[in-house]
Design a protein around this motif. Structure first.
Motif, PDB file in Angstrom:
ATOM      1  N   TYR A  62      -9.590   3.752  -8.980  1.00 47.66           N
ATOM      2  CA  TYR A  62     -10.927   3.147  -9.026  1.00 47.66           C
ATOM      3  C   TYR A  62     -10.888   1.651  -8.699  1.00 47.66           C
ATOM      4  N   ASN A  63      -9.932   0.928  -9.295  1.00 52.71           N
ATOM      5  CA  ASN A  63      -9.822  -0.506  -9.025  1.00 52.71           C
ATOM      6  C   ASN A  63      -9.515  -0.784  -7.561  1.00 52.71           C
ATOM      7  N   ASP A  64      -8.635   0.043  -6.977  1.00 52.83           N
ATOM      8  CA  ASP A  64      -8.281  -0.139  -5.568  1.00 52.83           C
ATOM      9  C   ASP A  64      -9.506   0.004  -4.676  1.00 52.83           C
ATOM     10  N   LEU A  65     -10.339   0.988  -4.969  1.00 55.71           N
ATOM     11  CA  LEU A  65     -11.510   1.241  -4.136  1.00 55.71           C
ATOM     12  C   LEU A  65     -12.398   0.005  -4.052  1.00 55.71           C
ATOM     13  N   ILE A  66     -12.523  -0.714  -5.174  1.00 50.21           N
ATOM     14  CA  ILE A  66     -13.373  -1.903  -5.187  1.00 50.21           C
ATOM     15  C   ILE A  66     -12.688  -3.071  -4.484  1.00 50.21           C
ATOM     16  N   VAL A  67     -11.446  -3.341  -4.852  1.00 54.47           N
ATOM     17  CA  VAL A  67     -10.771  -4.529  -4.326  1.00 54.47           C
ATOM     18  C   VAL A  67     -10.492  -4.393  -2.826  1.00 54.47           C
ATOM     19  N   VAL A  68     -10.201  -3.180  -2.361  1.00 55.50           N
ATOM     20  CA  VAL A  68      -9.937  -2.992  -0.936  1.00 55.50           C
ATOM     21  C   VAL A  68     -11.236  -3.086  -0.133  1.00 55.50           C
ATOM     22  N   VAL A  69     -12.329  -2.582  -0.699  1.00 56.20           N
ATOM     23  CA  VAL A  69     -13.629  -2.733  -0.033  1.00 56.20           C
ATOM     24  C   VAL A  69     -13.982  -4.211   0.107  1.00 56.20           C
ATOM     25  N   LEU A  70     -13.758  -4.984  -0.947  1.00 59.60           N
ATOM     26  CA  LEU A  70     -14.027  -6.420  -0.879  1.00 59.60           C
ATOM     27  C   LEU A  70     -13.128  -7.092   0.159  1.00 59.60           C
ATOM     28  N   TYR A  71     -11.882  -6.641   0.243  1.00 56.31           N
ATOM     29  CA  TYR A  71     -10.955  -7.173   1.245  1.00 56.31           C
ATOM     30  C   TYR A  71     -11.462  -6.873   2.658  1.00 56.31           C
ATOM     31  N   ILE A  72     -11.888  -5.628   2.879  1.00 55.92           N
ATOM     32  CA  ILE A  72     -12.413  -5.242   4.196  1.00 55.92           C
ATOM     33  C   ILE A  72     -13.670  -6.044   4.521  1.00 55.92           C
ATOM     34  N   PHE A  73     -14.564  -6.188   3.549  1.00 53.27           N
ATOM     35  CA  PHE A  73     -15.779  -6.972   3.765  1.00 53.27           C
ATOM     36  C   PHE A  73     -15.441  -8.416   4.139  1.00 53.27           C
ATOM     37  N   LYS A  85     -27.090  -3.820   4.994  1.00 49.62           N
ATOM     38  CA  LYS A  85     -28.359  -3.342   5.546  1.00 49.62           C
ATOM     39  C   LYS A  85     -28.673  -1.922   5.080  1.00 49.62           C
ATOM     40  N   ARG A  86     -27.625  -1.111   4.934  1.00 53.42           N
ATOM     41  CA  ARG A  86     -27.841   0.296   4.562  1.00 53.42           C
ATOM     42  C   ARG A  86     -28.317   0.431   3.122  1.00 53.42           C
ATOM     43  N   LEU A  87     -27.784  -0.386   2.222  1.00 53.86           N
ATOM     44  CA  LEU A  87     -28.142  -0.293   0.803  1.00 53.86           C
ATOM     45  C   LEU A  87     -29.322  -1.225   0.522  1.00 53.86           C
ATOM     46  N   GLU A  88     -30.526  -0.688   0.718  1.00 52.57           N
ATOM     47  CA  GLU A  88     -31.718  -1.525   0.603  1.00 52.57           C
ATOM     48  C   GLU A  88     -31.998  -1.924  -0.840  1.00 52.57           C
ATOM     49  N   TYR A  89     -31.715  -1.019  -1.770  1.00 52.85           N
ATOM     50  CA  TYR A  89     -31.920  -1.294  -3.196  1.00 52.85           C
ATOM     51  C   TYR A  89     -30.630  -0.978  -3.954  1.00 52.85           C
ATOM     52  N   VAL A  90     -30.250  -1.865  -4.859  1.00 58.54           N
ATOM     53  CA  VAL A  90     -29.048  -1.654  -5.671  1.00 58.54           C
ATOM     54  C   VAL A  90     -29.442  -1.720  -7.143  1.00 58.54           C
ATOM     55  N   MET A  91     -29.043  -0.700  -7.907  1.00 62.87           N
ATOM     56  CA  MET A  91     -29.298  -0.686  -9.351  1.00 62.87           C
ATOM     57  C   MET A  91     -27.976  -0.548 -10.090  1.00 62.87           C
ATOM     58  N   VAL A  92     -27.805  -1.335 -11.131  1.00 61.90           N
ATOM     59  CA  VAL A  92     -26.594  -1.291 -11.947  1.00 61.90           C
ATOM     60  C   VAL A  92     -26.991  -0.996 -13.394  1.00 61.90           C
ATOM     61  N   LYS A 100     -15.281  -8.475 -13.396  1.00 60.45           N
ATOM     62  CA  LYS A 100     -15.462  -9.494 -12.363  1.00 60.45           C
ATOM     63  C   LYS A 100     -15.543  -8.887 -10.962  1.00 60.45           C
ATOM     64  N   LEU A 101     -14.666  -7.919 -10.678  1.00 55.83           N
ATOM     65  CA  LEU A 101     -14.647  -7.308  -9.352  1.00 55.83           C
ATOM     66  C   LEU A 101     -15.934  -6.538  -9.078  1.00 55.83           C
ATOM     67  N   GLN A 102     -16.414  -5.793 -10.061  1.00 56.78           N
ATOM     68  CA  GLN A 102     -17.653  -5.047  -9.892  1.00 56.78           C
ATOM     69  C   GLN A 102     -18.828  -5.994  -9.659  1.00 56.78           C
ATOM     70  N   TYR A 103     -18.823  -7.106 -10.383  1.00 55.99           N
ATOM     71  CA  TYR A 103     -19.882  -8.113 -10.219  1.00 55.99           C
ATOM     72  C   TYR A 103     -19.840  -8.689  -8.804  1.00 55.99           C
ATOM     73  N   GLU A 104     -18.633  -8.940  -8.316  1.00 57.02           N
ATOM     74  CA  GLU A 104     -18.484  -9.503  -6.971  1.00 57.02           C
ATOM     75  C   GLU A 104     -18.958  -8.513  -5.908  1.00 57.02           C
ATOM     76  N   LEU A 105     -18.600  -7.236  -6.078  1.00 51.68           N
ATOM     77  CA  LEU A 105     -19.034  -6.209  -5.134  1.00 51.68           C
ATOM     78  C   LEU A 105     -20.556  -6.092  -5.127  1.00 51.68           C
ATOM     79  N   MET A 106     -21.146  -6.088  -6.322  1.00 48.97           N
ATOM     80  CA  MET A 106     -22.609  -6.026  -6.444  1.00 48.97           C
ATOM     81  C   MET A 106     -23.258  -7.198  -5.710  1.00 48.97           C
ATOM     82  N   SER A 107     -22.720  -8.393  -5.922  1.00 53.10           N
ATOM     83  CA  SER A 107     -23.297  -9.593  -5.317  1.00 53.10           C
ATOM     84  C   SER A 107     -23.222  -9.544  -3.793  1.00 53.10           C
TER      85      SER A 107
END
Length: 224
Positions: A62-73, A85-92, A100-107
């Motif tokens: 789970y942690n890898d999925l977030i941190v690697v996505v942030l790396y790719i971004f 653009k694809r995610l028009e609305y985000v709910m948490v 911290k990582l989840q917050y960064e991905l959300m932002s």
């Protein structure tokens, strides 16, 4: 134990060695195996053994999925913009429990449309031991100054006596945003305190109280 090792790995990835993913992505499988085999500290043996098995199996946790996505971004602005653009609305939900990582991905994900809705309660944050940071919810309005805050203070399940006790306890939390729980249910019965010597004794007492209330007062099991 397995549980302790799992929690240790999560904290090491989140806090102690946040750059671990660079080894996971860049190092050849043979190099990761060598790092694992040469490790002498128990924590290093488990950590590098885990990374080796991940790479060997082409697996992410789970942690890898977030941190690697942030790396790719970070490396590919075009991919980042595509998903923004694809995610028009985000709910948490359960916002007080994100790290911290989840917050960064959300932002990052709300960077284009800026449509964000979060639900959380700073007085219910209990996952600090797994990386949750209460400051995420405490500082939210500073990071998102245009946000509108809606307090949900009415409780539909508890009596006012219970809520008064809860208000008294949580009022001592540091840095909390003030709120006062209330209900239309009524005052209710006084709170009963019971101190058990162990978990089994506590469970037996709770079960016996449920049986007594049903037998003596006719309280339905569904109401307990």
């Amino acid at each position: 134990t397995f549980g302790r090792a799992r929690d240790m790995l999560e904290i090491m990835k989140l806090k102690e060695r946040p750059d671990y993913y660079r080894d996971l992505l860049a190092m050849p499988l043979a190099s990761l195996r060598e790092k694992y085999e040469q490790a002498t500290d128990v924590r290093d043996i488990i950590f590098y053994g885990y990374l080796y098995q991940e790479k060997k199996c082409f697996a992410f946790d789970y942690n890898d999925l977030i941190v690697v996505v942030l790396y790719i971004f970070g490396q590919h602005p075009d991919i980042r913009l595509k998903w923004q653009k694809r995610l028009e609305y985000v709910m948490v939900d359960e916002f007080q429990d994100i790290d911290k990582l989840q917050y960064e991905l959300m932002s990052v994900l709300v960077g284009y449309h800026k449509n964000l809705f979060v639900v959380g309660d700073s007085d219910q944050s209990i996952y600090a031991f797994r990386g949750a940071d209460i400051r995420n919810i405490q500082d939210f309005e500073e990071d998102f100054p245009n946000a509108k805050t809606i307090l949900l203070e009415q409780n539909y399940r508890s009596t006012q006596t219970i809520l008064d006790a809860a208000n008294a306890v949580i009022s001592h939390n540091e840095g909390r945003k003030p709120k006062k729980l209330w209900t239309a249910v009524g005052k209710g019965e006084p709170i009963v305190g019971y101190a058990a010597d162990n978990a089994q004794q506590e469970a037996v007492w709770v079960a016996s109280e449920i049986a007594r209330l049903h037998a003596e007062d006719g309280v339905a099991y569904s109401d307990m």
